[in-house]
Design a protein around this motif. Structure first.
Motif, PDB file in Angstrom:
ATOM      1  N   TRP A 138     -81.436  22.153  34.585  1.00  0.00           N
ATOM      2  CA  TRP A 138     -81.256  22.540  36.056  1.00  0.00           C
ATOM      3  C   TRP A 138     -80.791  21.432  36.844  1.00  0.00           C
ATOM      4  O   TRP A 138     -81.222  20.375  36.847  1.00  0.00           O
ATOM      5  CB  TRP A 138     -82.702  23.037  36.619  1.00  0.00           C
ATOM      6  CG  TRP A 138     -83.054  24.429  36.123  1.00  0.00           C
ATOM      7  CD1 TRP A 138     -83.590  24.426  34.778  1.00  0.00           C
ATOM      8  CD2 TRP A 138     -82.972  25.649  36.391  1.00  0.00           C
ATOM      9  NE1 TRP A 138     -83.904  25.681  34.559  1.00  0.00           N
ATOM     10  CE2 TRP A 138     -83.566  26.356  35.471  1.00  0.00           C
ATOM     11  CE3 TRP A 138     -82.655  26.107  37.580  1.00  0.00           C
ATOM     12  CZ2 TRP A 138     -83.630  27.937  35.678  1.00  0.00           C
ATOM     13  CZ3 TRP A 138     -82.722  27.491  37.980  1.00  0.00           C
ATOM     14  CH2 TRP A 138     -83.255  28.329  37.060  1.00  0.00           C
ATOM     15  N   SER A 139     -79.838  21.841  37.953  1.00  0.00           N
ATOM     16  CA  SER A 139     -79.577  20.913  38.761  1.00  0.00           C
ATOM     17  C   SER A 139     -80.412  21.151  40.193  1.00  0.00           C
ATOM     18  O   SER A 139     -80.228  22.387  40.666  1.00  0.00           O
ATOM     19  CB  SER A 139     -78.259  21.182  39.299  1.00  0.00           C
ATOM     20  OG  SER A 139     -77.417  20.106  39.610  1.00  0.00           O
ATOM     21  N   VAL A 140     -80.957  20.049  40.814  1.00  0.00           N
ATOM     22  CA  VAL A 140     -82.018  20.279  41.487  1.00  0.00           C
ATOM     23  C   VAL A 140     -81.368  19.507  43.181  1.00  0.00           C
ATOM     24  O   VAL A 140     -81.096  18.220  42.809  1.00  0.00           O
ATOM     25  CB  VAL A 140     -83.153  19.838  41.520  1.00  0.00           C
ATOM     26  CG1 VAL A 140     -84.382  19.847  42.765  1.00  0.00           C
ATOM     27  CG2 VAL A 140     -83.854  20.506  40.322  1.00  0.00           C
ATOM     28  N   THR A 141     -81.206  19.968  44.098  1.00  0.00           N
ATOM     29  CA  THR A 141     -80.839  19.271  45.362  1.00  0.00           C
ATOM     30  C   THR A 141     -81.968  19.360  46.356  1.00  0.00           C
ATOM     31  O   THR A 141     -82.542  20.309  46.713  1.00  0.00           O
ATOM     32  CB  THR A 141     -79.676  19.992  45.929  1.00  0.00           C
ATOM     33  OG1 THR A 141     -78.445  19.924  45.042  1.00  0.00           O
ATOM     34  CG2 THR A 141     -79.072  19.273  47.260  1.00  0.00           C
ATOM     35  N   LEU A 142     -82.506  18.219  46.833  1.00  0.00           N
ATOM     36  CA  LEU A 142     -83.558  18.080  47.843  1.00  0.00           C
ATOM     37  C   LEU A 142     -82.820  18.003  49.208  1.00  0.00           C
ATOM     38  O   LEU A 142     -82.163  17.193  49.571  1.00  0.00           O
ATOM     39  CB  LEU A 142     -84.377  16.873  47.533  1.00  0.00           C
ATOM     40  CG  LEU A 142     -85.121  16.648  46.133  1.00  0.00           C
ATOM     41  CD1 LEU A 142     -85.711  15.367  45.931  1.00  0.00           C
ATOM     42  CD2 LEU A 142     -85.939  17.940  45.933  1.00  0.00           C
ATOM     43  N   ALA A 143     -83.418  18.858  50.118  1.00  0.00           N
ATOM     44  CA  ALA A 143     -82.886  18.730  51.423  1.00  0.00           C
ATOM     45  C   ALA A 143     -84.056  18.642  52.479  1.00  0.00           C
ATOM     46  O   ALA A 143     -85.008  19.428  52.381  1.00  0.00           O
ATOM     47  CB  ALA A 143     -82.172  20.386  51.806  1.00  0.00           C
ATOM     48  N   VAL A 144     -83.789  17.631  53.110  1.00  0.00           N
ATOM     49  CA  VAL A 144     -85.056  17.359  54.073  1.00  0.00           C
ATOM     50  C   VAL A 144     -84.587  17.782  55.561  1.00  0.00           C
ATOM     51  O   VAL A 144     -83.330  17.226  55.982  1.00  0.00           O
ATOM     52  CB  VAL A 144     -85.357  15.992  54.060  1.00  0.00           C
ATOM     53  CG1 VAL A 144     -86.486  15.624  55.157  1.00  0.00           C
ATOM     54  CG2 VAL A 144     -86.001  15.780  52.780  1.00  0.00           C
ATOM     55  N   THR A 145     -85.282  18.724  56.315  1.00  0.00           N
ATOM     56  CA  THR A 145     -84.814  18.657  57.715  1.00  0.00           C
ATOM     57  C   THR A 145     -85.986  18.097  58.657  1.00  0.00           C
ATOM     58  O   THR A 145     -87.022  18.719  58.645  1.00  0.00           O
ATOM     59  CB  THR A 145     -84.755  20.181  58.002  1.00  0.00           C
ATOM     60  OG1 THR A 145     -83.685  20.793  57.030  1.00  0.00           O
ATOM     61  CG2 THR A 145     -84.361  20.690  59.519  1.00  0.00           C
ATOM     62  N   TRP A 146     -85.373  17.354  59.549  1.00  0.00           N
ATOM     63  CA  TRP A 146     -86.535  16.614  60.533  1.00  0.00           C
ATOM     64  C   TRP A 146     -86.188  17.502  61.639  1.00  0.00           C
ATOM     65  O   TRP A 146     -85.027  17.777  62.125  1.00  0.00           O
ATOM     66  CB  TRP A 146     -86.095  15.237  60.609  1.00  0.00           C
ATOM     67  CG  TRP A 146     -86.199  14.619  59.455  1.00  0.00           C
ATOM     68  CD1 TRP A 146     -85.396  14.105  58.664  1.00  0.00           C
ATOM     69  CD2 TRP A 146     -87.478  14.041  59.046  1.00  0.00           C
ATOM     70  NE1 TRP A 146     -85.986  13.496  57.445  1.00  0.00           N
ATOM     71  CE2 TRP A 146     -87.105  13.362  57.474  1.00  0.00           C
ATOM     72  CE3 TRP A 146     -88.995  14.223  59.355  1.00  0.00           C
ATOM     73  CZ2 TRP A 146     -88.190  12.944  56.668  1.00  0.00           C
ATOM     74  CZ3 TRP A 146     -89.783  13.840  58.307  1.00  0.00           C
ATOM     75  CH2 TRP A 146     -89.395  13.128  57.229  1.00  0.00           C
ATOM     76  N   GLY A 147     -87.390  17.889  62.471  1.00  0.00           N
ATOM     77  CA  GLY A 147     -87.275  18.385  63.755  1.00  0.00           C
ATOM     78  C   GLY A 147     -88.348  19.230  64.097  1.00  0.00           C
ATOM     79  O   GLY A 147     -89.569  18.847  63.527  1.00  0.00           O
ATOM     80  N   ALA A 148     -88.342  20.058  64.983  1.00  0.00           N
ATOM     81  CA  ALA A 148     -89.612  20.914  65.250  1.00  0.00           C
ATOM     82  C   ALA A 148     -90.195  21.480  64.192  1.00  0.00           C
ATOM     83  O   ALA A 148     -89.703  22.094  63.389  1.00  0.00           O
ATOM     84  CB  ALA A 148     -89.231  22.033  66.311  1.00  0.00           C
ATOM     85  N   GLY A 149     -91.627  21.399  64.213  1.00  0.00           N
ATOM     86  CA  GLY A 149     -92.462  21.891  62.977  1.00  0.00           C
ATOM     87  C   GLY A 149     -92.597  21.247  61.860  1.00  0.00           C
ATOM     88  O   GLY A 149     -93.542  21.346  61.118  1.00  0.00           O
ATOM     89  N   CYS A 150     -91.945  20.037  61.658  1.00  0.00           N
ATOM     90  CA  CYS A 150     -92.051  18.997  60.591  1.00  0.00           C
ATOM     91  C   CYS A 150     -93.203  18.083  60.823  1.00  0.00           C
ATOM     92  O   CYS A 150     -93.398  17.707  62.019  1.00  0.00           O
ATOM     93  CB  CYS A 150     -90.889  18.277  60.221  1.00  0.00           C
ATOM     94  SG  CYS A 150     -89.618  19.368  59.575  1.00  0.00           S
ATOM     95  N   VAL A 151     -94.000  18.078  60.090  1.00  0.00           N
ATOM     96  CA  VAL A 151     -95.246  16.913  59.986  1.00  0.00           C
ATOM     97  C   VAL A 151     -94.749  15.731  59.469  1.00  0.00           C
ATOM     98  O   VAL A 151     -94.671  15.702  58.600  1.00  0.00           O
ATOM     99  CB  VAL A 151     -96.525  17.692  59.767  1.00  0.00           C
ATOM    100  CG1 VAL A 151     -97.724  16.507  59.738  1.00  0.00           C
ATOM    101  CG2 VAL A 151     -96.855  18.918  60.497  1.00  0.00           C
TER     102      VAL A 151
END
Length: 50
Positions: free
Chosen positions: A37-50
């Protein structure tokens, strides 16, 4: 865990040992296949992230 770490663990086991996976309702099943499997990690920073 890396592939190298997994290989070291598997080398310590007999080649005839069964490979099992977590099954339905806390049981175990024999592994019947493996896939790459190919896995891509996506991190979104902004409202709601702790």
């Amino acid at each position: 865990m890396t592939v190298a770490e997994l290989i070291e663990i598997l080398r310590a086991l007999p080649a005839s040992a069964s490979v099992i996976v977590q099954g339905y309702e806390s049981g175990f099943n024999d592994a019947i296949c493996a896939a790459r499997w190919s896995v891509t990690l996506a991190v979104t920073w902004g409202a709601g992230c702790v």
